[in-house]
Design an enzyme around this catalytic site. Structure first.
Site, PDB file in Angstrom:
ATOM      1  N   CYS C   8       2.833  -2.438   1.493  1.00 41.84           N
ATOM      2  CA  CYS C   8       3.479  -2.370   2.586  1.00 41.84           C
ATOM      3  C   CYS C   8       4.438  -3.591   3.130  1.00 41.84           C
ATOM      4  CB  CYS C   8       2.552  -1.959   3.752  1.00 41.84           C
ATOM      5  SG  CYS C   8       1.470  -0.874   3.579  1.00 41.84           S
ATOM      6  N   GLY C  36       6.423  -1.270  -1.743  1.00 40.83           N
ATOM      7  CA  GLY C  36       5.977  -0.132  -1.524  1.00 40.83           C
ATOM      8  C   GLY C  36       6.638   1.058  -1.789  1.00 40.83           C
ATOM      9  N   ASN C 108       1.568  -4.259   7.877  1.00 43.02           N
ATOM     10  CA  ASN C 108       1.441  -4.770   6.558  1.00 43.02           C
ATOM     11  C   ASN C 108       0.297  -5.493   6.446  1.00 43.02           C
ATOM     12  OD1 ASN C 108       1.700  -5.775   4.017  1.00 43.02           O
ATOM     13  ND2 ASN C 108       3.086  -7.245   4.503  1.00 43.02           N
ATOM     14  N   GLY C 109      -0.883  -5.273   5.717  1.00 43.39           N
ATOM     15  CA  GLY C 109      -1.882  -6.177   5.569  1.00 43.39           C
ATOM     16  C   GLY C 109      -3.355  -5.163   5.222  1.00 43.39           C
ATOM     17  N   TYR C 251       3.380 -12.854  -7.335  1.00 43.85           N
ATOM     18  CA  TYR C 251       3.795 -11.452  -7.805  1.00 43.85           C
ATOM     19  C   TYR C 251       4.738 -10.832  -6.920  1.00 43.85           C
ATOM     20  CZ  TYR C 251       3.437  -7.170  -9.975  1.00 43.85           C
ATOM     21  OH  TYR C 251       3.632  -5.694 -10.368  1.00 43.85           O
TER      22      TYR C 251
END
Lengths: 476, 476, 476, 476
Positions: C8, C36, C108-109, C251
């Site tokens: 996300c 995402g 997000n998480g 990344y």
């Protein structure tokens, strides 16, 4: 009510230069929805000879948006409603088109013999494995067009390959043709819309909705050629003798259509009156008897019967309108499921009454046993079943999806046996003579093969499978 | 035929543990398709209280595939068919669901007064701008559930906010409730399927198709609570007095449904007999007169009229089945277009005849002038129009989409003026007294507001727009 | 290349009165597509507080048409790109919305501990069975709004229930909030677009594309409140200590994003230089060695390595752009199939060379064995594999979809064993100390749990499944 | 980066009896997605000669589900990826099929002269108005098949009508053919999969993904005939001289494809080395200079340049992978919009540096001015632009969608003028001689028309529109 299945309506319009043909075609297909609800399509022609097409699975009201109809440019068009036989196949939508040459073709009827077509097409490297009879007729015509023939000649050249029942329309290069098989088994009517142009439709109700005046039938064996300049020409391709399928009158056609000069409604009412002569009530009296039609096709016969006998008439059987006619379901399985939700009796309407149920025909006997049982549950004192046509003992090969002879109940059982299966007190069929009399025409003007096994057009190898039922004579 | 518009059917089923509820619900919605063809939905409940839903725009046969119905797990379900008033809105499909708490709600009827609901919801930060009356009812109930109330209490608490006509079903946490407004304006019937469970449906035809036995009506002001263990409980939330909307009998209900113990078909036939008393033929004789219904609703009245007077009856007007009832089209524009393709006369059927056209009601007068003109074109000698109910002079606020009073022809014109507009030789309405007599019940058991302007349930600010038409008395 | 999976991106914009927010949001989601690709959604807010939403499965370019974006009215909006963990579920599209109260929420998480949320929601009759962590956060907030709290208070009240990693945006009633967990594990940046308004995005590349200037991070434990009048307010809900997930730098983030003041590209190049220090070439010489990145993430590290050692660099491995990053496929099966079509070597490019393959991390070891085998087939003389980060020995619980510890190759095998599995001549990982040094910050500013098993935020019952791998020390 | 547009990839497979051809074809089309992302299609052939097809608009990954590929039965197949020139048209999906005769045809290239085809088809009543060049080729072949010719003869007979650039595959009746124009402008490679069968693909990367071994090119003017029994035959239809389009090497082909025995990556790296010779740095020193490619095509040239001069290399320009290559958008408008979201610089990466931007070619000059401006904003001290090919001064007619000559910037401006438009400090093009040298082949083995206006295959009436730009000499 019947379990017969008929395939297809066709229509065509050739308008004056400024006419937008597609909306007229759309109306005509709407009015002839009863002849096929599985798929529908329109091919229109633009001034340069290019075709535009819109086809889809389902009802006219679902397949075409207003935008779809608007997009179909041009002053000429042909159209088709399809009901397909066993196992509806998406690929077989009509009108068949060969866009590359600007050609469209639509067919109502059925060819029992296709071997000549197959051989001819294979000679031209055309793969016939996945083609049905209508597509083969179209491709045989297209071949001739590709070889430089104008549309009428292309059809005339291919015509000898067409063996069976067909009422067709075709379009190419600013010309529409409409033609029928030599026996004229399926109807095809010609009309004119004042100030607009010429039109063709399977039934007169298709002409009416466009505001057209009926002119005449396309004759058996005749091809009518209509061009974009308003010209009309007739070619008698082969000599013809009219053998209209009598089931068009018994069941398929809309009651407001006219065939052989008589309204279909009037014919069906005549059948009811004839039934009243042939099968007077056997149980009950004027107060106890109630005449009830199996909706919708049998209503005029029931009205006619009740009127002739001075009996009470009631629409006591309710049909759920939203299911559609049973035969609209392509697979046998859904046909039966559909039936479960199809009919109900008005509560209390038949209690203590001697019921006379009128139906138009019996094919497999799917419906009547259930209706008789329901009537009993509702308290009917007795149930008489009268059928407005003779026993169906032979299969059809001309475009009606009747089952194999082994599935035709009247080909396998005597009338008392059928009565037993229905579970009613009396069962009476209309005699063939009385049926014909109700048309006001002579017997030789009809295809009566489902009743007498006399096939006016060759049925090829199918012949070997037909047997004469033992119970034949007793029906008369 | 009518141009009235009714919204919605509701249904519910609470089956035993192993019952798959959805297929039953699907059948019930099929049978009640006539009450709303714009959208349909089912909410089923799983053993853990979780809901599953399938909703869509269109007919039952188009919205649900077999897989859709199979996927709706659980032994309980509620369902809804919707017809929406002006400007169909996609977002307003029913049953309304609040998936987060496992709740479903479906409503038949209309709330003329929503200000209390709006104020209440706004207090809880709920945005009412885009909610219709049904959704507000659902959200008001959901609020109470979120606050810890069981479903029946949640409804009882919210009930005082519901002002108008409503027959509802709701589902939550293993319980189904069915409840009606204090006047019982819309019907709601209770039944039982032997060995399967309990069911609820707007009309008895919805019970019949599931194989259920009719038990009783949900009473005005009552809430019936059915739980998954087979328990059933009644709470009389407020005192009620039955004021069934008489238009359910005149037009909306299916002829095989039963209301107040009488089949709708029988009632309509009674109206035809009453018309025969009140308006005997004025032109022609037994040989020249033909009684013709405007299909489909008016058929029993026409049969009743013809029978009572010994006159000939004929289904001379053909309706294209594939268009659907006019009112099924949501916008006014398509309604008119649809009409153009709707009716035709059987050719020759009325030539030289003195026609008696029977219709059930007149709203805007969209259809009859065209039919009268068509009859003349077809050669009818005279046209009498008889209406099986009194003039509609007041708008409805309880779930029928009747136009504003200014559009109701009988609120603005005298009967002679309407006759002039139709272009017929005679126009007769059934009197209110005769209408009520045909029900076999007393007048105070019905909502007769469309005829007399007496609104049994408050209509709020709408009241100020209602005037008493000058032509009022003359109809009686 | 990696097999990590992150879920996300979030973004928000609060524009001035005339600003159309949705196109800005659309651009921001485009730029953050790499975070995402499974689903995306936008919720916009109209002046009256009403929300409009468009969500769908797939890439930004596929989900939104221009018309979709135009339709999303209002000067405020929030948006989300989703990558979901195991078994993508259609129903879980974000932003989560509660249309009834005009509320949108995006996360997000990941929350490793949800029991407090579940208990709280259940108390309010909310069914949590089908809700994921993000939805539960949204519903807990919505509950407070329904109870009359303004958005910021609603979040602050619910905040103690949120246990894990979260960077969120929410919208209600003319206010947008952006807030982060106390450790700031996922990034969240604040910016301003001159003359347009304020914006929020997971990464600075999301700000850049909108033409925004980066202002600062939303701080750990902080909630930033932006209203439609341009006001901005900060609330430190809980004390926070920054523990950014170092995998954002290794990344996930785009190379042109900035984290802790350094471009991600620069960080990765630093890692390459550090690798050059820690793992000088062991085979070959300046003429024979070729440094090759596993595209795309490892390119800067490979460029950095080659530059530091004066060696030749080549993009010898080609990745089919149209497959997308491997991790974009939701099921394990398709991930493997996709790989088969993912990479190829430039023919002739590695023949006779001593290859140094640089990759950013190793999770399951899906790719490197195949690349090493391909290199051998292509005639490489030797293959050295260098990894720009330490061995991953512990699973993640904060929003990266890393497998169970049993599937993490470095948690189960020693480095020599891994080298054997890859089939290469030398395998070197970057040490944790060198990794941290490459960031220019101290170790306590990062979540390093995948390397050292120290979880900065409680992971609840997951803790019991974590073991310390025997091979732990040897990596350093 | 370039703004050139190339159309189409073709591929074919003839497997042994048990091979399922479609999955192989699907892989080959995946690997050649870069040659056309607008539409894709597969036609497979069943044992009886019947074809099955699946075609659709969009990327390979979006058009085919696994079920689609499974459904395409048979051991033989051809496939196509399409990029269409101006105004993508839905109807023109390839492979073109004539299902009726079981025929499929796919084309890569372009015919500048179609008048002979048009005349021929019109003679057979085929409407050419809506056909593109590929479809006309297909229909001309189909005509011969319908007239009884086997596929190879059908093509050979039609071949003289094909005037331009074409690499084609065709399928009919158990035979696949692959053939090229006399100049071999578009590539077409032949391979074999051990134990599976023979394959054909536009690029060798299409062979590689199927696990095939490259055998040879289909020669200019040659037709290769592969039958289902494993037989392979060659017919040299006309004498041919290889004139491969050099833009296949400069831009279109994947870096891991091999053309004329050299990897495309190596060729591009050679171009970078040649640029280093021809255009040494003019500003800055080894510490200040940074060599940056415009991704993706120019990466090898930039690597080659940096290596040759011992300069620092950096991927400082980030391309949003999810937009796709610019040229994938069919309309000019969206191309510009797409660009806005296409590139960004890594923050800080070029500050204070003397930038050398390497690009492969310049067509309209859409991208470089923006990149130069961005570089300046990012603080670059100077910007040098070097182009890995000569100025494009003539339009292409062989399958690359280059604009009219009036839109080619180098046909209308001098190099100093172009430098001014870019806004850079230095602009250098690779000379034609150096370009050719980088191929390791002689100039007469290539179509160099975009640079020198020498068209190896007739371009018909297009010739009259070509002028010799005044700035011609100065480029060398």
């Amino acid at each position: 009510l019947s379990e017969l299945q008929e395939k297809c309506a066709v229509a065509a319009i050739v308008g004056n230069e400024d006419v937008h043909a597609a909306p007229y075609m759309h109306d005509a297909l709407y009015a002839m929805q009863h002849r096929g609800a599985e798929a529908t399509g329109i091919v229109s022609m633009q001034p340069d000879g290019g075709t535009m097409a819109h086809r889809g699975e389902g009802l006219v009201r679902d397949v075409y948006t207003e935008a779809d109809v608007q997009r179909l440019a041009g002053s000429m068009a042909i159209g088709h409603n399809r009901y397909s036989t066993a196992g509806s196949k998406k690929g077989h939508s009509q009108p068949m088109i060969d866009e590359v040459i600007g050609f469209g073709f639509a067919h109502n009827g059925n060819l029992p013999v296709t071997q000549f077509l197959e051989t001819h097409l294979a000679k031209h490297n055309i793969r016939t494995q996945n083609l049905n009879d209508s597509e083969m007729m179209g491709h045989a015509t297209a071949l001739n067009i590709r070889n430089g023939q104008p549309l009428p000649d292309a059809i005339e050249l291919a015509y000898p390959l067409f063996r069976g029942a067909f009422s067709c329309v075709a379009i190419h290069d600013g010309v529409v043709t409409a033609f029928r098989d030599r026996a004229g088994i399926r109807p095809l009517a010609l009309g004119v819309i004042e100030g607009v142009g010429r039109v063709v439709a399977s039934e007169t109700c298709g002409l009416d909705i466009m505001g057209a005046t009926y002119e005449r039938e396309v004759n058996p064996g005749e091809m009518v050629i209509i061009d974009s300049n308003g010209g009309i020409e007739s070619r008698q391709i082969v000599e013809g003798t009219s053998k209209l399928d009598i089931f068009e009158m018994i069941y398929f056609a809309r009651p407001d259509s006219i065939l052989y000069g008589m309204s279909v409604n009037q014919f069906r009412r005549n059948c009811g009156q004839a039934l009243a002569e042939q099968h007077p009530p056997t149980v009950g009296d004027a107060d106890s008897i109630l005449v009830v039609p199996v909706p919708d096709t049998s209503i005029p016969a029931a009205v006619g019967y009740a009127r002739a006998r001075g009996l009470e008439y009631e629409n006591a059987i309710i049909k759920n309108r939203y299911i559609g006619r049973t035969f609209m379901e392509p697979t046998d399985d859904s046909r039966k499921t559909g039936l479960r939700r199809k009919h109900s009796f008005v509560p209390g309407s038949v209690r203590g009454r001697d019921l006379i149920l009128i139906d138009d025909s019996i094919v497999r006997l799917n419906t009547l046993p259930r209706l008789a049982a329901l009537a009993e549950m509702e308290g009917a004192r007795s149930v008489t079943v009268l059928i407005g046509s003779p026993p169906i003992r032979f299969p059809d090969f001309y475009g009606i999806d009747t089952p194999r002879q082994s599935e035709l109940v009247a080909a396998n059982l005597t009338i008392p046996e059928i009565r037993g299966k229905i579970g009613c007190d009396y069962l009476g069929y209309l005699s063939l003579a009385n049926l014909v009399a109700a048309t006001g025409r002579s017997a030789d003007m009809f295809n009566l093969s489902p009743f007498n096994g006399v096939y006016p057009v060759g049925i090829g190898h199918n012949k070997q499978d037909i047997v004469t039922p033992v119970s034949m004579e007793e029906a008369e």
